[in-house]
Design an enzyme around this catalytic site. Sequence first.
Site, mmCIF file in Angstrom:
data_model
loop_
_atom_site.group_PDB
_atom_site.id
_atom_site.type_symbol
_atom_site.label_atom_id
_atom_site.label_comp_id
_atom_site.label_asym_id
_atom_site.label_seq_id
_atom_site.Cartn_x
_atom_site.Cartn_y
_atom_site.Cartn_z
ATOM 1 N N ARG A 184 11.054 -1.561 25.897
ATOM 2 C CA ARG A 184 10.507 -2.389 24.827
ATOM 3 C C ARG A 184 11.560 -3.009 23.906
ATOM 4 N NH1 ARG A 184 7.630 -0.690 21.186
ATOM 5 N NH2 ARG A 184 6.206 -2.452 21.017
ATOM 6 N N TYR B 63 3.836 3.305 26.064
ATOM 7 C CA TYR B 63 4.571 2.306 26.851
ATOM 8 C C TYR B 63 5.970 2.727 27.286
ATOM 9 C CZ TYR B 63 0.665 -0.479 25.357
ATOM 10 O OH TYR B 63 -0.612 -0.915 25.122
ATOM 11 N N GLY C 71 -5.207 -2.765 19.915
ATOM 12 C CA GLY C 71 -4.075 -3.385 19.243
ATOM 13 C C GLY C 71 -3.774 -2.825 17.876
ATOM 14 N N TYR D 186 10.910 -6.828 23.996
ATOM 15 C CA TYR D 186 10.257 -7.388 22.807
ATOM 16 C C TYR D 186 11.140 -7.413 21.571
ATOM 17 C CZ TYR D 186 5.929 -6.015 25.332
ATOM 18 O OH TYR D 186 4.927 -5.833 26.236
ATOM 19 N N ARG E 138 -2.131 2.665 21.913
ATOM 20 C CA ARG E 138 -0.894 2.941 21.183
ATOM 21 C C ARG E 138 -1.171 3.763 19.916
ATOM 22 N NH1 ARG E 138 3.317 -1.026 20.408
ATOM 23 N NH2 ARG E 138 1.788 -2.539 21.184
ATOM 24 N N GLU F 289 -10.846 -0.305 21.904
ATOM 25 C CA GLU F 289 -9.933 0.229 22.909
ATOM 26 C C GLU F 289 -8.567 0.589 22.310
ATOM 27 O OE1 GLU F 289 -9.770 -2.967 25.684
ATOM 28 O OE2 GLU F 289 -11.825 -2.688 26.406
ATOM 29 N N PRO F 290 -8.486 1.590 21.442
ATOM 30 C CA PRO F 290 -7.165 2.002 20.938
ATOM 31 C C PRO F 290 -6.374 2.737 22.020
ATOM 32 C CG PRO F 290 -8.848 3.496 20.141
ATOM 33 C CD PRO F 290 -9.571 2.415 20.883
ATOM 34 N N CYS G 189 23.816 -0.735 33.299
ATOM 35 C CA CYS G 189 24.811 -1.811 33.389
ATOM 36 C C CYS G 189 24.238 -3.100 32.813
ATOM 37 C CB CYS G 189 25.245 -1.997 34.838
ATOM 38 S SG CYS G 189 26.105 -0.584 35.522
ATOM 39 N N GLU G 190 23.853 -3.060 31.563
ATOM 40 C CA GLU G 190 23.321 -4.220 30.835
ATOM 41 C C GLU G 190 23.737 -4.114 29.384
ATOM 42 O OE1 GLU G 190 21.548 -6.748 32.027
ATOM 43 O OE2 GLU G 190 21.152 -5.969 34.045
#
Length: 447
Positions: free
Chosen positions: A344, A405, A254, A348, A299, A296-297, A375-376
Amino acid sequence: MRRADDGALEVAGVGVAELAADHGTPSYIVDEADFRARARAYRIAFEAAFAAVGTGVDVYYAGKALLTVAVARWAREEGLRVDTASGGELAVALRAGVPGSEIGLHGNNKSDTEIGRAFDNGVGRIIVDSLAEIDRIADLAVERGVVAPVMVRVTTGVHAGGHEYISTAHEDQKFGLSVNLASAVPDADSPAMTALLRILERPSLKLLGIHSHIGSQILDPDGFEAAAAAVLELRAALAARTGVLVEEVDLGGGYGIAYLPGEVALDPERVAKDIASSVADVAARLGTPLPRFSIEPGRAIVGPAGMTLYSVGTVKPVTVGGDGEEPFTRLYVSVDGGMSDNIRPALYGADYHAEIVGRSSDAAPVLARVVGKHCESGDIVVHQVMLPGDVRAGDLLAVAATGAYGRSMASNYNLLLRPPVVAVRDGASRVLVRRETEEDLLGLDQG
């Protein structure tokens, strides 16, 4: 990265025009040397900091951020292990030659097939995520005639991360087992303690330790320290009750990165020293020796090492405002990808930075929004950025820090083809994952 005299960006000595010509757009571009340097920096920083307090540490690359055969190989060559969260990720790590003993398997709903494959390949640790999973893994291990190495993922109640959906240590979500009591029964054990005790009762399970992951995109190390203290206290409580002092504690990942100009990423050396000092103090207070740790890196290693290269299509000024607000113009700049290659921002509200990278411009900057071709109306790549006022169709535009990601969460929405993953190093590029084709899409459609 550097800009040439004509304003065109070069990445690891390869110009963006060359990348676009050779590989098309959109493309995910990953700087191999940058990835390796970040992986090495985390390993060295944590090994030094934890050695200074008298214990060891293993660094697992969190493959969910981006996992290809080459990426897994890079991680291992830099001294990292590999963390997987599905059968597919496990398959890629194995294809890369990562020994099973250096792989971890996560997942809140692992299938029997995934667990069996972990057994068959000698996976070094399976992270248990629920009470029900304990018996499933134990029974499968009996059938295979093996002893399964497991850790228990606990939720510590420490809230961290940049968005509700990536803050994973609070109780009201799907991951882990709480260290806190949530029972009306007096003197009841917490779910985490119940899980640890149940594992000790099963001869087909070997309890390696306790795992904690508090969230993603964390920029304040205090959360790691608070979670570590909660885990070490649980470890001491288990030892006091059973005499079993587990040998490993995983503090998860994280670690936050800089997505926008002016943001400051977590420094691995600083955060390693802070966490190591904190856990040493907690262990001394509890009177227990330090366990071996792991982190656990994901990103933090691959995010800044990657960017997405697009071609600009439609450019459309839109006047917004009214209802008492002062009208203003926002330039909508459409690119040839969008939410299918980076979900993302829609998922997010994540913020990114973009620049025109194929040329220089003397035009005054204007307020722009980079959008995709889906189409959004929520198909936004960059919510707000200043771009040259002469941005036009055919320009090359890059979005920074998309190494994590982007590809791993990509889709075929509107049946767009997922972009290739292209590595650059020492003035050359090579394809790690090829671009999808219409034949790929039609080959899956059985009519």
